[in-house]
Write a protein that holds these residues in place. Structure first.
Motif, PDB file in Angstrom:
ATOM      1  N   GLN A   1       0.834  -1.199   0.000  1.00 20.44           N
ATOM      2  CA  GLN A   1       0.000   0.000   0.000  1.00 20.44           C
ATOM      3  C   GLN A   1       0.868   1.249   0.000  1.00 20.44           C
ATOM      4  O   GLN A   1       0.610   2.199  -0.745  1.00 20.44           O
ATOM      5  CB  GLN A   1      -0.934   0.001   1.212  1.00 20.44           C
ATOM      6  N   LEU A   2       1.908   1.227   0.817  1.00 17.53           N
ATOM      7  CA  LEU A   2       2.826   2.362   0.880  1.00 17.53           C
ATOM      8  C   LEU A   2       3.556   2.540  -0.442  1.00 17.53           C
ATOM      9  O   LEU A   2       3.710   3.657  -0.928  1.00 17.53           O
ATOM     10  CB  LEU A   2       3.818   2.165   2.026  1.00 17.53           C
ATOM     11  N   LYS A   3       3.970   1.446  -1.042  1.00 17.75           N
ATOM     12  CA  LYS A   3       4.666   1.515  -2.325  1.00 17.75           C
ATOM     13  C   LYS A   3       3.806   2.203  -3.376  1.00 17.75           C
ATOM     14  O   LYS A   3       4.289   3.036  -4.141  1.00 17.75           O
ATOM     15  CB  LYS A   3       5.049   0.109  -2.800  1.00 17.75           C
ATOM     16  N   SER A   4       2.528   1.896  -3.398  1.00 14.65           N
ATOM     17  CA  SER A   4       1.647   2.512  -4.394  1.00 14.65           C
ATOM     18  C   SER A   4       1.427   3.996  -4.103  1.00 14.65           C
ATOM     19  O   SER A   4       1.230   4.784  -5.033  1.00 14.65           O
ATOM     20  CB  SER A   4       0.310   1.771  -4.479  1.00 14.65           C
ATOM     21  N   LYS A   5       1.481   4.403  -2.847  1.00 15.12           N
ATOM     22  CA  LYS A   5       1.297   5.811  -2.483  1.00 15.12           C
ATOM     23  C   LYS A   5       2.534   6.657  -2.779  1.00 15.12           C
ATOM     24  O   LYS A   5       2.410   7.828  -3.127  1.00 15.12           O
ATOM     25  CB  LYS A   5       0.984   5.941  -0.996  1.00 15.12           C
ATOM     26  N   ILE A   6       3.701   6.076  -2.629  1.00 12.37           N
ATOM     27  CA  ILE A   6       4.943   6.839  -2.755  1.00 12.37           C
ATOM     28  C   ILE A   6       5.156   7.349  -4.166  1.00 12.37           C
ATOM     29  O   ILE A   6       5.476   8.505  -4.378  1.00 12.37           O
ATOM     30  CB  ILE A   6       6.153   5.998  -2.285  1.00 12.37           C
ATOM     31  N   GLY A   7       5.041   6.480  -5.124  1.00 12.75           N
ATOM     32  CA  GLY A   7       5.219   6.887  -6.509  1.00 12.75           C
ATOM     33  C   GLY A   7       6.657   7.226  -6.868  1.00 12.75           C
ATOM     34  O   GLY A   7       6.907   7.857  -7.879  1.00 12.75           O
TER      35      GLY A   7
END
Length: 103
Positions: free
Chosen positions: A15-21
Motif C-alpha cells: 500500500q505504501l509503495k503505491s502511495k509513494i510513486g
C-alpha cells in the motif's frame, strides 16, 4: 529518490509503495521471502532487528544501494533506526514510519 520499504511480506508495504510513486522502490524484509522474488531483485533480505549490528547493516545497505528514504512498517525497526537517526541524517538518509506523511 530511492526508497526502501521494510516489511515486504505485509500488505502495508505494498500500500505504501503505491502511495509513494518514487521511481525506485525496494521492498525488503527480515522474514522468509519467496526465493523467486529475491532472485528477481524485486525484494531484498534485510538483517534481523535482534542483530546487534542491525543499524549498521541497514546503514551500509542504504549507502551501497543509494537509498535516501527508509519507511519502516514494523515498530521495532522504526525504534531501532530512529535512535540512530542522526547517523543516518549525516549520510542523507531519512528514517520514517510507514504512517508518516509521504515526502
Amino acid at each position: 529518490m530511492k526508497v526502501l520499504i521494510t516489511g515486504a511480506s505485509s500488505a502495508a508495504a505494498y500500500q505504501l509503495k503505491s502511495k509513494i510513486g518514487a521511481q525506485q522502490v525496494i521492498l525488503g524484509d527480515y522474514t522468509d521471502l519467496p526465493g523467486v522474488m529475491l532472485q528477481s531483485g524485486q525484494m531484498i533480505k534485510l538483517p534481523e532487528p535482534a542483530d546487534p549490528a542491525y543499524v549498521h547493516k541497514i546503514l551500509s545497505l542504504c549507502m551501497d544501494r543509494g537509498i535516501t528514504h527508509v519507511y519502516t512498517t514494523q515498530q521495532t525497526e522504526f525504534e531501532l533506526l530512529h535512535q540512530a537517526n542522526q547517523l543516518f541524517e549525516e549520510y542523507g538518509i531519512n528514517i520514517l514510519a510507514a504512517t508518516d506523511e509521504i515526502r
